[in-house]
Motif scaffolding. Structure first.
Motif, PDB file in Angstrom:
ATOM      1  N   HIS A  79       0.673  -1.399   0.223  1.00 32.50           N
ATOM      2  CA  HIS A  79       0.024  -0.104  -0.031  1.00 32.50           C
ATOM      3  C   HIS A  79       0.653   0.777  -0.201  1.00 32.50           C
ATOM      4  O   HIS A  79       0.423   2.507  -0.460  1.00 32.50           O
ATOM      5  N   PRO A  82       0.863   1.831  -4.476  1.00 27.44           N
ATOM      6  CA  PRO A  82       0.480   0.851  -5.263  1.00 27.44           C
ATOM      7  C   PRO A  82       0.732   1.038  -6.824  1.00 27.44           C
ATOM      8  O   PRO A  82      -0.058  -0.064  -6.933  1.00 27.44           O
ATOM      9  N   ARG A  98      -0.552  -2.831  -6.818  1.00 23.72           N
ATOM     10  CA  ARG A  98      -0.281  -4.002  -5.308  1.00 23.72           C
ATOM     11  C   ARG A  98       0.351  -4.658  -4.637  1.00 23.72           C
ATOM     12  O   ARG A  98       0.101  -5.877  -4.719  1.00 23.72           O
ATOM     13  N   THR A 120      -7.566   2.636  -6.523  1.00 17.42           N
ATOM     14  CA  THR A 120      -7.192   2.288  -5.805  1.00 17.42           C
ATOM     15  C   THR A 120      -5.916   2.287  -4.824  1.00 17.42           C
ATOM     16  O   THR A 120      -5.504   2.674  -3.569  1.00 17.42           O
ATOM     17  N   SER A 124      -5.764   2.786  -1.139  1.00 17.72           N
ATOM     18  CA  SER A 124      -4.674   2.499  -0.111  1.00 17.72           C
ATOM     19  C   SER A 124      -3.881   3.126   0.576  1.00 17.72           C
ATOM     20  O   SER A 124      -3.019   2.894   1.347  1.00 17.72           O
TER      21      SER A 124
END
Length: 491
Positions: A79, A82, A98, A120, A124
């Motif tokens: 994270h 990412p 990731r 995404t 994260s």
């Protein structure tokens, strides 16, 4: 300083260009905040590098974020970075999301693909905010690259979506820093200007008072605050570097009696493997540039990791390094291959699935009786092992596609603590290769390995050197940067 109350805070370091020192400043800033008693996490939405690290949660991220995690006193996580792009050619990259490879794309195609990655990235970032007092974010490239602004997730696209205030970093060593700061202000829209709370000037040499008027000019033209002028940080040379532009700094100490040569492959990867060797007093380390021959007086040639083994085999041959390497071997010299370099030392490297490019195969250098087939799944593992020739313990990570088998595997380089072996060694012991990155960071092994080559080891503990360098950089930032003001700007 006590941990802040209320909502977790964040601040982002963006640069007026690439290689202005953002990664190092973020690492130093993270360590400074940890020393103040804060819980800190690093974050980089999108990175582009072939120097990667394996994370505790079984993926890979840029090595800069692994160093920044170390500065925070925590293990790296997928994270923290990412989206990672790993260049495989001049126009295309492998895409890692990731920590896992999700495909490849040409640069032009990625511009449209990245729009779908913002969610995404933000998720994260949110996870890190939930576990920290403050998240320190690193941008990529420059927000002034307004031609790439559409769909951006690396700089202002992320900052505006996440509402994160920005510190703009300028590199005075390359010249034109006033124009680069003022020019960035001129190019970005009002919404993004308001996110920039101030600027930080990096890599200054000389009497900083001579730049006082320069700071006033930038403040007057931008309305942004000056957060200080950071001097040239010599300690940076003691830390793992992520970008290939830092390869020139890898030089052994003057007067080192043991000559080690490393050819700079076109897709060289994880070259921080050699940092511990460069810090040894007995070693003279040469990073051999394309177009230059491998030095005839080298005691050891190390073939490094590469993001594209078959392509870099062709590149190696185009430089004539295959001829130099065979001459070195015939003179009695030693050769070590790490990861992709290990694959090159075998008889064949086959890519039937087209993982690196068009399906096919290429003859290897034929110095080890092994053959490699590039196939998945990708190996991403931390590992501890015993090196067979010295009996010393080493630790590091494997990060590779492909499986290597053959007769010389009966003489492995490593016996893995988790079971099994890694690597191969020729019958005469002069040629060896393995997949483990990071083995030279083990002080006992490094000392024994150098002794086997006729040189005395005994440089400082590598891990202690890295920790000390991070502490010294944090101290320098406390002296020269207005950390209190930057913390106040974070929200």
């Amino acid at each position: 300083m006590a941990a802040p109350s209320g909502a977790p805070r964040a601040i982002m370091f963006q640069g007026t260009g690439s290689d202005v020192g953002k990664s190092l400043l973020v690492a130093g800033f993270c360590r400074a905040l940890v020393r103040r008693g804060l819980t800190v996490r690093p974050f980089k939405p999108q990175n582009m590098s072939n120097n990667a690290a394996v994370t505790a949660d079984g993926g890979e991220i840029g090595r800069a974020q692994a160093l920044q995690a170390r500065a925070c006193g925590v293990r790296p996580s997928v994270h923290m970075n990412p989206v990672l792009l790993k260049p495989q050619s001049d126009i295309g990259s492998q895409i890692v999301v990731r920590g896992q490879v999700v495909g490849t794309a040409r640069a032009a195609d990625y511009q449209s693909l990245k729009r779908g990655l913002l969610g995404t990235v933000l998720e994260s970032f949110g996870r890190l905010k939930d576990e920290a007092d403050i998240v320190v974010v690193e941008g990529a490239g420059s927000p002034a690259e307004v031609n790439l602004r559409a769909g951006d997730i690396a700089n202002m696209g992320f900052a505006t979506a996440a509402g994160v205030p920005v510190v703009l970093v300028g590199d005075i060593d390359r010249g034109g820093v006033i124009a680069s700061v003022v020019g960035t202000h001129a190019l970005i829209p009002d919404e993004e200007r308001r996110l920039v709370k101030g600027f930080l000037i990096n890599k200054f040499r000389g009497d900083v008072r001579l730049f006082d008027e320069g700071l006033r000019i930038m403040e007057r033209h931008t309305g942004w605050a000056s957060y200080g002028v950071v001097p040239w940080l010599a300690e940076a040379s003691l830390l793992p570097a992520e970008d290939a532009v830092a390869l020139d700094r890898l030089r052994g100490r003057a007067g080192g009696t043991l000559r080690i040569a490393v050819p700079m492959l076109s897709r060289i990867a994880n070259f921080d493997d050699f940092d511990p060797l460069a810090q040894e007093p007995a070693v003279s380390l040469t990073m051999v540039r394309p177009g230059q021959p491998l030095p005839a007086d080298a005691d050891l040639v190390i073939l490094p990791g590469t993001k594209a083994t078959i392509a870099d085999l062709a590149f190696l041959r185009a430089q004539g390094w295959d001829i130099d390497l065979l001459a070195h071997w015939r003179r009695g010299g030693r050769i070590l291959g790490i990861c992709g370099g290990y694959q090159m030392l075998g008889r064949i490297v086959a890519d039937p699935e087209g993982i690196e490019g068009p399906p096919g195969e290429a003859p290897g250098l034929g110095l080890l009786a092994v053959e490699t087939v590039l196939k998945g799944p990708k190996v991403l593992e931390e590992a501890t092992a015993t090196e067979t020739s010295t009996g010393e313990t080493v630790a590091g990570y494997e990060m590779h596609m492909g499986r290597t088998e053959g007769e010389d595997r009966i003489r492995p380089v490593l016996r893995l603590a988790a079971g099994g072996t890694d690597g191969a060694r020729s019958a005469d012991g002069r040629v060896a290769g393995c997949y483990l990155h990071g083995l030279f960071a083990a002080d006992g092994f490094r000392s024994a390995f150098l002794a086997g080559l006729g040189a005395a080891g005994g440089g400082a503990s590598y891990e202690a050197t890295v920790e000390s360098a991070l502490d010294r950089i944090a101290e320098r930032l406390e002296q020269h940067a207005d950390i209190d003001a930057m913390l106040a700007a974070a929200r």
